[in-house]
Write an enzyme that holds these catalytic residues in place. Structure first.
Site, PDB file in Angstrom:
ATOM      1  NE  ARG A 175      -0.843   9.426   7.303  1.00 40.99           N
ATOM      2  CZ  ARG A 175      -0.950   9.597   5.972  1.00 40.99           C
ATOM      3  NH1 ARG A 175      -2.124   9.591   5.361  1.00 40.99           N
ATOM      4  NH2 ARG A 175       0.121   9.772   5.240  1.00 40.99           N
ATOM      5  CB  SER A 224       3.821   9.355  12.352  1.00 38.53           C
ATOM      6  OG  SER A 224       4.734   9.295  11.290  1.00 38.53           O
ATOM      7  CD  GLU A 297      -0.138   9.218  11.612  1.00 40.27           C
ATOM      8  OE1 GLU A 297       0.441  10.270  11.282  1.00 40.27           O
ATOM      9  OE2 GLU A 297       0.041   8.129  11.037  1.00 40.27           O
TER      10      GLU A 297
HETATM   11  C1  FAD Z   1       7.081   1.130  11.626  1.00 40.14           C
HETATM   12  C2  FAD Z   1       5.765   1.792  11.281  1.00 40.14           C
HETATM   13  C3  FAD Z   1       5.658   2.529  10.122  1.00 40.14           C
HETATM   14  C4  FAD Z   1       4.439   3.136   9.771  1.00 40.14           C
HETATM   15  N1  FAD Z   1       4.375   3.866   8.619  1.00 40.14           N
HETATM   16  C5  FAD Z   1       3.205   4.438   8.278  1.00 40.14           C
HETATM   17  C6  FAD Z   1       3.094   5.188   7.051  1.00 40.14           C
HETATM   18  O1  FAD Z   1       4.032   5.298   6.273  1.00 40.14           O
HETATM   19  N2  FAD Z   1       1.903   5.770   6.786  1.00 40.14           N
HETATM   20  C7  FAD Z   1       0.827   5.659   7.605  1.00 40.14           C
HETATM   21  O2  FAD Z   1      -0.233   6.211   7.298  1.00 40.14           O
HETATM   22  N3  FAD Z   1       0.914   4.957   8.767  1.00 40.14           N
HETATM   23  C8  FAD Z   1       2.054   4.340   9.118  1.00 40.14           C
HETATM   24  N4  FAD Z   1       2.130   3.639  10.276  1.00 40.14           N
HETATM   25  C9  FAD Z   1       0.957   3.559  11.160  1.00 40.14           C
HETATM   26  C10 FAD Z   1       0.058   2.332  10.926  1.00 40.14           C
HETATM   27  O3  FAD Z   1       0.785   1.251  10.363  1.00 40.14           O
HETATM   28  C11 FAD Z   1      -1.145   2.659  10.032  1.00 40.14           C
HETATM   29  O4  FAD Z   1      -1.963   3.622  10.616  1.00 40.14           O
HETATM   30  C12 FAD Z   1      -1.972   1.397   9.767  1.00 40.14           C
HETATM   31  O5  FAD Z   1      -2.847   1.609   8.693  1.00 40.14           O
HETATM   32  C13 FAD Z   1      -2.780   0.948  10.984  1.00 40.14           C
HETATM   33  O6  FAD Z   1      -3.336  -0.327  10.686  1.00 40.14           O
HETATM   34  P1  FAD Z   1      -3.549  -1.434  11.821  1.00 40.14           P
HETATM   35  O7  FAD Z   1      -4.203  -2.587  11.183  1.00 40.14           O
HETATM   36  O8  FAD Z   1      -2.288  -1.710  12.530  1.00 40.14           O
HETATM   37  O9  FAD Z   1      -4.572  -0.678  12.760  1.00 40.14           O
HETATM   38  P2  FAD Z   1      -4.569  -0.599  14.343  1.00 40.14           P
HETATM   39  O10 FAD Z   1      -3.338   0.093  14.807  1.00 40.14           O
HETATM   40  O11 FAD Z   1      -4.853  -1.936  14.923  1.00 40.14           O
HETATM   41  O12 FAD Z   1      -5.831   0.369  14.567  1.00 40.14           O
HETATM   42  C14 FAD Z   1      -5.796   1.703  14.110  1.00 40.14           C
HETATM   43  C15 FAD Z   1      -7.235   2.235  14.043  1.00 40.14           C
HETATM   44  O13 FAD Z   1      -7.953   1.519  13.034  1.00 40.14           O
HETATM   45  C16 FAD Z   1      -9.142   0.953  13.593  1.00 40.14           C
HETATM   46  N5  FAD Z   1      -9.409  -0.301  12.888  1.00 40.14           N
HETATM   47  C17 FAD Z   1      -8.563  -1.319  12.615  1.00 40.14           C
HETATM   48  N6  FAD Z   1      -9.189  -2.296  11.930  1.00 40.14           N
HETATM   49  C18 FAD Z   1     -10.473  -1.885  11.773  1.00 40.14           C
HETATM   50  C19 FAD Z   1     -11.631  -2.463  11.160  1.00 40.14           C
HETATM   51  N7  FAD Z   1     -11.607  -3.654  10.568  1.00 40.14           N
HETATM   52  N8  FAD Z   1     -12.793  -1.766  11.216  1.00 40.14           N
HETATM   53  C20 FAD Z   1     -12.848  -0.549  11.812  1.00 40.14           C
HETATM   54  N9  FAD Z   1     -11.788   0.036  12.407  1.00 40.14           N
HETATM   55  C21 FAD Z   1     -10.609  -0.618  12.384  1.00 40.14           C
HETATM   56  C22 FAD Z   1      -8.820   0.770  15.063  1.00 40.14           C
HETATM   57  O14 FAD Z   1     -10.013   0.689  15.832  1.00 40.14           O
HETATM   58  C23 FAD Z   1      -8.011   2.028  15.344  1.00 40.14           C
HETATM   59  O15 FAD Z   1      -8.881   3.125  15.521  1.00 40.14           O
HETATM   60  C24 FAD Z   1       3.336   3.008  10.638  1.00 40.14           C
HETATM   61  C25 FAD Z   1       3.447   2.243  11.810  1.00 40.14           C
HETATM   62  C26 FAD Z   1       4.649   1.631  12.119  1.00 40.14           C
HETATM   63  C27 FAD Z   1       4.732   0.779  13.362  1.00 40.14           C
END
Ligand code: FAD
Length: 302
Positions: A175, A224, A297
């Protein structure tokens, strides 16, 4: 921070710029104050132009779908950048690889791969983030994560330099990714294996069902909260929390999901401070009772 130059240049930049924009509706917790500047570049040129004007005038935070972030209640004294429409393209590279923009949702990647008979990206149908967020977090589920499917990554740094990095040069952890924080991911080349789309659909449906059975849906959460402490114990973090923390604990409207103890929830109008109090309380209880030091996380946006 001086924002006059940015205001003057705003019309020349290919993208939308907002000042003192609320951040609350841009993340899954529905928590947070405002950001001094909110920038949505339409194109790579717009993004680079903005970075050049902005230079080192303040902090930058890259926002994906906001499904893994906790903002502060106070104003973010910098720019939140959310990639716009030209970062949402997805194309077939060959029979076993696709190229996806960083703002494409992981669900769309999984569907696109299925429609093109590419297997291996099904796990993304369970993660509500973008490709950019998935790479930064090395997101994954059901024993598969981004590091297993990434071929290469295209990015721009805060100086506006564009680069491509092969996956072998990237150090992925559980992660997290050891890529500098000033790297903005633009797109990713992802690999799979040829398979019939009907079989892929079955795999996707099965994963979604497993996920729905184990985790809550339709709540204000960022998934998480803590990483599983894999180096300290075999126990899952939800088991530790369940054993150490009373179920009904809450700070303001910040509480713990009754379906999954590692999913923290904004029941209605929780503040960031409430969520942090809950995080600190749980961290201390687990440490005091088991000796395990939990690591977040979710990303705290400071
Ligand atoms: C209901 C639910 C279920 C989930 N299940 C899982 C799961 O099964 N497995 C899992 O791993 N995670 C899970 N997550 C967590 C989350 O969805 C993941 O971590 C996801 O990949 C985050 O993507 P995001 O676009 O929302 O990033 P954000 O939350 O917007 O950002 C997360 C990080 O990524 C960085 N970031 C985003 N875009 C870029 C970019 N273009 N360039 C550089 N940095 C960037 C941000 O700066 C930040 O540090 C879950 C979340 C929820 C709400």
């Amino acid at each position: 921070m001086k924002i006059d130059d940015i205001k003057k240049s705003a019309l020349l930049i290919d993208g939308e710029i907002f000042f003192n924009q609320s951040i609350k509706n841009l993340n899954w917790f529905n928590i947070g104050g405002k950001t001094k500047i909110f920038f949505k570049p339409n194109s790579l040129k717009g993004l680079i132009d903005y970075l050049k004007i902005y230079e080192s005038r303040g902090k930058i935070f890259i926002l994906g779908n906001g499904s893994n972030v906790l903002f502060n209640d106070e104003t973010f004294e910098g720019t939140v950048i959310k990639l716009g429409k030209n970062f949402k393209n997805i194309t077939l590279l060959n029979k076993e690889a696709i190229v996806a923009g960083a703002a494409v949702s992981q669900k769309n990647v999984s569907t696109f791969a299925k429609n093109n008979n590419i297997s291996g990206l099904e796990f993304m149908s369970c993660i509500p983030g973008t490709v950019g967020g998935g790479i930064r977090m090395n997101s994954g589920c059901f024993e598969k994560e981004f590091k297993d499917v990434l071929i290469s990554l295209q990015l721009v740094d805060f100086n506006g330099i564009v680069r491509s990095i092969p996956a072998e040069k990237i150090k992925f952890n559980y992660r997290s990714t050891e890529l500098p924080k000033d790297h903005i991911f633009l797109s990713a080349t992802l690999k799979g294996k040829e398979k019939n789309s009907v079989e892929i659909k079955k795999i996707i449906n099965d994963l979604i069902l497993r996920k729905e059975l184990a985790q809550p849906t339709k709540i204000k959460t960022c998934g998480s909260t803590f990483k599983n402490p894999i180096k300290q114990t075999d126990k899952k973090v939800w088991e530790l929390i369940k054993a150490c923390v009373p179920d009904q604990i809450s700070f303001g409207d910040a509480s713990i999901s009754d379906k999954h103890a590692n999913f923290f929830v904004n029941k209605k109008n929780a503040k960031s401070a409430d969520m942090k109090s809950l995080i600190n309380f749980v961290t201390k209880q687990v440490k005091d009772k088991t000796g395990v030091k939990l690591e977040l996380e979710i990303v705290l946006v400071e």
